[in-house]
Scaffold this motif. Sequence first.
Motif, PDB file in Angstrom:
ATOM      1  N   GLY A 127       0.798  -1.219   0.000  1.00 31.84           N
ATOM      2  CA  GLY A 127       0.000   0.000   0.000  1.00 31.84           C
ATOM      3  C   GLY A 127       0.830   1.269   0.000  1.00 31.84           C
ATOM      4  O   GLY A 127       0.290   2.356  -0.158  1.00 31.84           O
ATOM      5  N   GLU A 128       2.146   1.139   0.171  1.00 34.15           N
ATOM      6  CA  GLU A 128       3.009   2.319   0.173  1.00 34.15           C
ATOM      7  C   GLU A 128       3.278   2.809  -1.240  1.00 34.15           C
ATOM      8  O   GLU A 128       3.012   2.115  -2.219  1.00 34.15           O
ATOM      9  N   SER A 129       3.843   3.997  -1.316  1.00 37.42           N
ATOM     10  CA  SER A 129       4.326   4.524  -2.587  1.00 37.42           C
ATOM     11  C   SER A 129       5.838   4.657  -2.525  1.00 37.42           C
ATOM     12  O   SER A 129       6.423   4.824  -1.449  1.00 37.42           O
ATOM     13  N   PHE A 130       6.467   4.583  -3.689  1.00 37.50           N
ATOM     14  CA  PHE A 130       7.922   4.494  -3.759  1.00 37.50           C
ATOM     15  C   PHE A 130       8.368   5.075  -5.087  1.00 37.50           C
ATOM     16  O   PHE A 130       7.784   4.782  -6.128  1.00 37.50           O
ATOM     17  N   PHE A 131       9.380   5.936  -5.057  1.00 43.68           N
ATOM     18  CA  PHE A 131       9.953   6.501  -6.271  1.00 43.68           C
ATOM     19  C   PHE A 131      11.229   5.748  -6.628  1.00 43.68           C
ATOM     20  O   PHE A 131      12.058   5.478  -5.757  1.00 43.68           O
ATOM     21  N   ILE A 132      11.393   5.443  -7.924  1.00 46.41           N
ATOM     22  CA  ILE A 132      12.610   4.801  -8.402  1.00 46.41           C
ATOM     23  C   ILE A 132      13.118   5.573  -9.607  1.00 46.41           C
ATOM     24  O   ILE A 132      12.336   5.931 -10.500  1.00 46.41           O
ATOM     25  N   ASN A 133      14.405   5.836  -9.628  1.00 45.23           N
ATOM     26  CA  ASN A 133      15.007   6.428 -10.817  1.00 45.23           C
ATOM     27  C   ASN A 133      14.631   5.566 -12.023  1.00 45.23           C
ATOM     28  O   ASN A 133      14.774   4.339 -11.991  1.00 45.23           O
ATOM     29  N   GLY A 134      14.145   6.199 -13.088  1.00 48.23           N
ATOM     30  CA  GLY A 134      13.640   5.442 -14.230  1.00 48.23           C
ATOM     31  C   GLY A 134      14.644   4.485 -14.822  1.00 48.23           C
ATOM     32  O   GLY A 134      14.276   3.417 -15.318  1.00 48.23           O
ATOM     33  N   ASN A 135      15.915   4.807 -14.755  1.00 50.76           N
ATOM     34  CA  ASN A 135      16.939   3.931 -15.314  1.00 50.76           C
ATOM     35  C   ASN A 135      17.191   2.711 -14.442  1.00 50.76           C
ATOM     36  O   ASN A 135      17.778   1.732 -14.895  1.00 50.76           O
ATOM     37  N   ASP A 136      16.756   2.773 -13.176  1.00 51.83           N
ATOM     38  CA  ASP A 136      17.030   1.692 -12.228  1.00 51.83           C
ATOM     39  C   ASP A 136      15.835   0.767 -12.004  1.00 51.83           C
ATOM     40  O   ASP A 136      15.936  -0.201 -11.248  1.00 51.83           O
ATOM     41  N   LEU A 137      14.695   1.071 -12.614  1.00 48.06           N
ATOM     42  CA  LEU A 137      13.522   0.211 -12.478  1.00 48.06           C
ATOM     43  C   LEU A 137      13.700  -1.021 -13.366  1.00 48.06           C
ATOM     44  O   LEU A 137      13.888  -0.905 -14.572  1.00 48.06           O
ATOM     45  N   LEU A 138      13.634  -2.216 -12.768  1.00 49.82           N
ATOM     46  CA  LEU A 138      13.843  -3.451 -13.526  1.00 49.82           C
ATOM     47  C   LEU A 138      12.527  -4.145 -13.857  1.00 49.82           C
ATOM     48  O   LEU A 138      12.292  -4.529 -15.012  1.00 49.82           O
ATOM     49  N   ALA A 139      11.645  -4.338 -12.871  1.00 45.70           N
ATOM     50  CA  ALA A 139      10.395  -5.053 -13.108  1.00 45.70           C
ATOM     51  C   ALA A 139       9.419  -4.741 -11.980  1.00 45.70           C
ATOM     52  O   ALA A 139       9.832  -4.417 -10.865  1.00 45.70           O
ATOM     53  N   PHE A 140       8.130  -4.854 -12.292  1.00 52.42           N
ATOM     54  CA  PHE A 140       7.127  -4.713 -11.231  1.00 52.42           C
ATOM     55  C   PHE A 140       5.881  -5.514 -11.583  1.00 52.42           C
ATOM     56  O   PHE A 140       5.588  -5.782 -12.751  1.00 52.42           O
ATOM     57  N   GLN A 141       5.168  -5.875 -10.530  1.00 59.54           N
ATOM     58  CA  GLN A 141       4.011  -6.743 -10.659  1.00 59.54           C
ATOM     59  C   GLN A 141       2.840  -5.993 -11.279  1.00 59.54           C
ATOM     60  O   GLN A 141       2.593  -4.829 -10.973  1.00 59.54           O
ATOM     61  N   ASP A 142       2.129  -6.677 -12.158  1.00 63.54           N
ATOM     62  CA  ASP A 142       0.951  -6.082 -12.770  1.00 63.54           C
ATOM     63  C   ASP A 142      -0.073  -5.758 -11.691  1.00 63.54           C
ATOM     64  O   ASP A 142      -0.293  -6.535 -10.774  1.00 63.54           O
ATOM     65  N   GLY A 143      -0.683  -4.600 -11.788  1.00 67.60           N
ATOM     66  CA  GLY A 143      -1.649  -4.169 -10.788  1.00 67.60           C
ATOM     67  C   GLY A 143      -1.160  -3.001  -9.955  1.00 67.60           C
ATOM     68  O   GLY A 143      -1.972  -2.267  -9.379  1.00 67.60           O
ATOM     69  N   LEU A 144       0.152  -2.820  -9.869  1.00 68.98           N
ATOM     70  CA  LEU A 144       0.679  -1.640  -9.195  1.00 68.98           C
ATOM     71  C   LEU A 144       0.385  -0.395 -10.039  1.00 68.98           C
ATOM     72  O   LEU A 144       0.528  -0.412 -11.256  1.00 68.98           O
ATOM     73  N   GLU A 145      -0.017   0.667  -9.385  1.00 77.19           N
ATOM     74  CA  GLU A 145      -0.208   1.929 -10.085  1.00 77.19           C
ATOM     75  C   GLU A 145       1.155   2.584 -10.292  1.00 77.19           C
ATOM     76  O   GLU A 145       2.006   2.561  -9.405  1.00 77.19           O
ATOM     77  N   TRP A 146       1.364   3.169 -11.470  1.00 75.08           N
ATOM     78  CA  TRP A 146       2.655   3.804 -11.729  1.00 75.08           C
ATOM     79  C   TRP A 146       2.468   5.035 -12.590  1.00 75.08           C
ATOM     80  O   TRP A 146       1.512   5.170 -13.337  1.00 75.08           O
ATOM     81  N   ASP A 147       3.416   5.944 -12.457  1.00 70.53           N
ATOM     82  CA  ASP A 147       3.390   7.168 -13.235  1.00 70.53           C
ATOM     83  C   ASP A 147       4.808   7.680 -13.395  1.00 70.53           C
ATOM     84  O   ASP A 147       5.653   7.502 -12.511  1.00 70.53           O
ATOM     85  N   ILE A 148       5.082   8.310 -14.526  1.00 68.83           N
ATOM     86  CA  ILE A 148       6.398   8.878 -14.792  1.00 68.83           C
ATOM     87  C   ILE A 148       6.436  10.319 -14.300  1.00 68.83           C
ATOM     88  O   ILE A 148       5.523  11.101 -14.582  1.00 68.83           O
ATOM     89  N   LYS A 149       7.460  10.660 -13.544  1.00 71.34           N
ATOM     90  CA  LYS A 149       7.636  12.018 -13.036  1.00 71.34           C
ATOM     91  C   LYS A 149       8.900  12.608 -13.650  1.00 71.34           C
ATOM     92  O   LYS A 149       9.986  12.058 -13.481  1.00 71.34           O
ATOM     93  N   LEU A 150       8.740  13.689 -14.376  1.00 69.35           N
ATOM     94  CA  LEU A 150       9.893  14.330 -14.993  1.00 69.35           C
ATOM     95  C   LEU A 150      10.522  15.331 -14.043  1.00 69.35           C
ATOM     96  O   LEU A 150       9.829  16.056 -13.325  1.00 69.35           O
TER      97      LEU A 150
END
Length: 230
Positions: free
Chosen positions: A105-128
């Motif tokens: 239920g938490e939220s977490f920011f990851i540098n876009g270059n360091d994101l490898l994989a995530f489970q379907d169903g997680l909400e995500w958005d790109i932040k510039l």
Amino acid sequence: MSKYSIRQFVQETQQEESARDFFELETDRMLEVNLNGRVWAKAGSMISYDGNIKFEREGMLEHGLGKFVKKAFSGEGAQLMKANGQGRLYVADMGKKITVLDLEGESFFINGNDLLAFQDGLEWDIKLMRRVAGMMAGGLFNVRLEGQGLVAFTSHYEPLTLHVTPDKPVFTDPNATVAWSGNLEPEFVTDVQLKSFFGRGSGESVQMKFSGNGFVVVQPYEEVYQAQQS
């Protein structure tokens, strides 16, 4: 041990047949996804797979016009692929160390270059990070993930987590910053003194400042990003 017989080598490096969790670290630098459905992964990260799995690059307008516009600005580093089906999928990224988190239920920011994989169903958005884009080659972007599910990110060598408190803000080099807690909003500051050491064009003089309550993850490596495509 530096020398192996063929039998010893196979025994030491073979996949773990007992692994059954959705995300399993086959090694520190290779992630096994036990797939029964769909997973999102960084485009180009597939190393191997077995079973009936189909791969598809993320559709430009699949998540709406807003994300499409952001991806146009953020460059190839934001490209994701979908893996659908049943089987075992192995992903990795340039031999970097992999960390798996179980979001509850938490939220977490990851540098876009360091994101490898995530489970379907997680909400995500790109932040510039527009304010820093003109200061550093290629600029930076990050991905915000929220909900219930697993996410894997990478780092060069061992990551270090730094706690942020209201009385103790944390300053980081953007090129060494991997991730941070979802409640933090970093601001970018320029250190005039560092400019005198590294020169006017150096990214070293630009810092990310984290204030409030939370944490930030850094790596012992300054990753240089390619310039954005125009």
